[in-house]
Design a protein around this motif. Structure first.
Motif, PDB file in Angstrom:
ATOM      1  N   VAL A 141       0.948  -1.173  -0.031  1.00  0.00           N
ATOM      2  CA  VAL A 141      -0.045  -0.044  -0.048  1.00  0.00           C
ATOM      3  C   VAL A 141       1.016   1.237   0.065  1.00  0.00           C
ATOM      4  O   VAL A 141       1.961   0.839   0.463  1.00  0.00           O
ATOM      5  CB  VAL A 141      -0.712  -0.009   1.317  1.00  0.00           C
ATOM      6  CG1 VAL A 141      -1.831  -0.848   0.981  1.00  0.00           C
ATOM      7  CG2 VAL A 141      -0.126  -0.209   2.626  1.00  0.00           C
ATOM      8  N   ASP A 192      -3.583   3.461  -4.129  1.00  0.00           N
ATOM      9  CA  ASP A 192      -3.623   2.003  -3.843  1.00  0.00           C
ATOM     10  C   ASP A 192      -4.384   1.304  -4.883  1.00  0.00           C
ATOM     11  O   ASP A 192      -5.599   1.849  -5.529  1.00  0.00           O
ATOM     12  CB  ASP A 192      -4.275   1.827  -2.600  1.00  0.00           C
ATOM     13  CG  ASP A 192      -3.225   2.215  -1.430  1.00  0.00           C
ATOM     14  OD1 ASP A 192      -2.010   2.091  -1.508  1.00  0.00           O
ATOM     15  OD2 ASP A 192      -3.919   2.451  -0.098  1.00  0.00           O
ATOM     16  N   PHE A 227      -7.044  -3.082  -2.204  1.00  0.00           N
ATOM     17  CA  PHE A 227      -6.012  -2.836  -1.071  1.00  0.00           C
ATOM     18  C   PHE A 227      -6.232  -1.479  -0.309  1.00  0.00           C
ATOM     19  O   PHE A 227      -6.630  -0.606  -0.933  1.00  0.00           O
ATOM     20  CB  PHE A 227      -4.599  -3.118  -1.520  1.00  0.00           C
ATOM     21  CG  PHE A 227      -4.372  -4.610  -1.942  1.00  0.00           C
ATOM     22  CD1 PHE A 227      -3.760  -5.335  -0.751  1.00  0.00           C
ATOM     23  CD2 PHE A 227      -4.772  -5.024  -3.276  1.00  0.00           C
ATOM     24  CE1 PHE A 227      -3.441  -6.757  -1.190  1.00  0.00           C
ATOM     25  CE2 PHE A 227      -4.486  -6.443  -3.424  1.00  0.00           C
ATOM     26  CZ  PHE A 227      -3.923  -7.116  -2.295  1.00  0.00           C
ATOM     27  N   GLY A 228      -5.930  -1.526   0.791  1.00  0.00           N
ATOM     28  CA  GLY A 228      -6.008  -0.122   1.508  1.00  0.00           C
ATOM     29  C   GLY A 228      -7.191   0.567   1.629  1.00  0.00           C
ATOM     30  O   GLY A 228      -8.227  -0.494   1.980  1.00  0.00           O
ATOM     31  N   ALA A 232       4.196  -2.482   7.309  1.00  0.00           N
ATOM     32  CA  ALA A 232       2.941  -2.083   6.875  1.00  0.00           C
ATOM     33  C   ALA A 232       2.027  -1.996   8.042  1.00  0.00           C
ATOM     34  O   ALA A 232       0.943  -1.231   8.254  1.00  0.00           O
ATOM     35  CB  ALA A 232       2.250  -2.815   5.892  1.00  0.00           C
ATOM     36  N   TRP A 240      -3.718  -3.034   7.496  1.00  0.00           N
ATOM     37  CA  TRP A 240      -2.953  -3.848   6.193  1.00  0.00           C
ATOM     38  C   TRP A 240      -3.472  -5.103   6.453  1.00  0.00           C
ATOM     39  O   TRP A 240      -3.135  -5.782   7.638  1.00  0.00           O
ATOM     40  CB  TRP A 240      -1.506  -3.637   5.954  1.00  0.00           C
ATOM     41  CG  TRP A 240      -0.881  -4.321   4.802  1.00  0.00           C
ATOM     42  CD1 TRP A 240      -1.068  -4.343   3.615  1.00  0.00           C
ATOM     43  CD2 TRP A 240       0.025  -5.383   5.227  1.00  0.00           C
ATOM     44  NE1 TRP A 240      -0.332  -5.271   3.000  1.00  0.00           N
ATOM     45  CE2 TRP A 240       0.315  -6.132   3.784  1.00  0.00           C
ATOM     46  CE3 TRP A 240       0.557  -6.092   6.300  1.00  0.00           C
ATOM     47  CZ2 TRP A 240       1.034  -6.959   3.683  1.00  0.00           C
ATOM     48  CZ3 TRP A 240       1.472  -7.373   6.269  1.00  0.00           C
ATOM     49  CH2 TRP A 240       1.538  -7.806   4.969  1.00  0.00           C
TER      50      TRP A 240
END
Length: 309
Positions: free
Chosen positions: A55, A78, A82-83, A213, A220
């Motif tokens: 990310v 991103d 994701f994120g 992360a 995450w």
């Protein structure tokens, strides 16, 4: 003169919204006044995205801020799933979809009044380094490409990573595909080792990189779908590298990279046509983000300044 600014944006891309940051360079007062009536202050653009399962908070904000300090508008976002980006199947990585999303992000950014649409660059790292090569080969809106420790051949990477377990890995791919066809939920894999489960990346440097992360990015999730690995094994961005020309290409390669193997990257660089440049850094795959980030940033910044600035 104030420093660069950063804005949060939701970027429409192929039916969902991607979470992104827009960095805008500082402008002298005279240029700011001119911008209200002309395009005099429009900045060249760099579009950035991260690698496999990563990310934007994972060290890339430093890169984006440095590019903005050099006078570029920067969009860092991103990938879907994701994120804080949209996407219903979390942890699914489809490289072809990510490439298509990248081209939508370019379209979105080119329409911004602060951006000069004639000066567009793409920066990608690791998996997205492969995306940068692919987009540079096919999208002539892009006028400059930087591919940092890029994916070159998913097939060759699979052979090296799977080793004697290759047939078992392929059998697992087939079983997952059949189960998903029957309507069953997808199987998942850890990205790095956690709670006794082995990850895709087992090295100490990968463990250190991705585990950061949990501190740097909110929420995450250390997993991707098994199908993500299958799709990665079929992804061959290096096949397009000779078509990037005449768009200028910089490749940043780590000397001891076992994730996106050094020899594959160097062989791909030899196939690339001019104009091109190679920046060879010490260390492994993750060192350009951390230990040698200053050198990686400087090489990319100077390449963009030369060809877009």
């Amino acid at each position: 003169m104030a420093g660069p600014t950063r804005e949060s944006h939701r970027i429409p891309a192929n039916g969902i919204e991607l979470d992104g940051w827009l960095y805008l360079p500082a402008l002298p007062a005279a240029a700011t006044a001119a911008a209200s009536t002309t395009s005099a202050a429009a900045a060249p653009l760099i579009v950035m995205s991260h690698g496999f399962a990563a990310v934007k908070e994972l060290y890339l904000d430093r890169f984006a801020a440095a590019f903005a300090e050099a006078g570029f508008a920067v969009v860092l976002y991103d990938h879907r799933n994701f994120g804080r980006s949209g996407g219903a199947l979390r942890g699914e990585i489809d490289p072809r979809q990510q490439v298509d999303d990248l081209r939508d992000v370019i379209s979105w950014a080119m329409a911004l009044p602060q951006v000069d649409p004639a000066r567009v660059g793409v920066w990608g790292s690791s998996y997205s380094g492969g995306h940068a090569i692919s987009v540079g080969a096919h999208d002539r809106r892009v006028r400059c490409v930087v591919a940092q420790v890029p994916t070159i051949s998913g097939y060759q990477s699979l052979l090296r990573r799977a080793g004697p377990q290759l047939h078992a890995v392929r059998a697992a791919f087939a079983q997952d595909r059949a189960a998903r066809y029957r309507g069953e939920p997808p199987r998942y894999r850890r990205v790095i080792d956690q709670d006794g489960e082995a990850g895709i990346y087992g090295s100490d440097d990968a463990q250190a990189f991705y585990s950061a992360a949990w501190t740097l990015a909110d929420g995450w999730d250390n997993r991707v779908t098994l199908r993500s690995s299958e799709l990665a094994s079929e992804y061959e961005p290096g096949a397009w590298i000779d078509r990037v020309s005449p768009t200028p290409l910089l490749m940043v390669v780590a000397e001891h990279d076992t994730v996106t193997p050094t020899d594959l990257a160097l062989a791909a660089y030899e196939r690339a046509l001019e104009p091109k440049r190679l920046c060879l850094l010490p260390g492994g795959h993750f060192d350009p983000y951390t230990t040698h980030a200053g050198r990686a940033i400087a090489a990319a910044r100077d390449w963009f300044v030369q060809h877009l600035g």
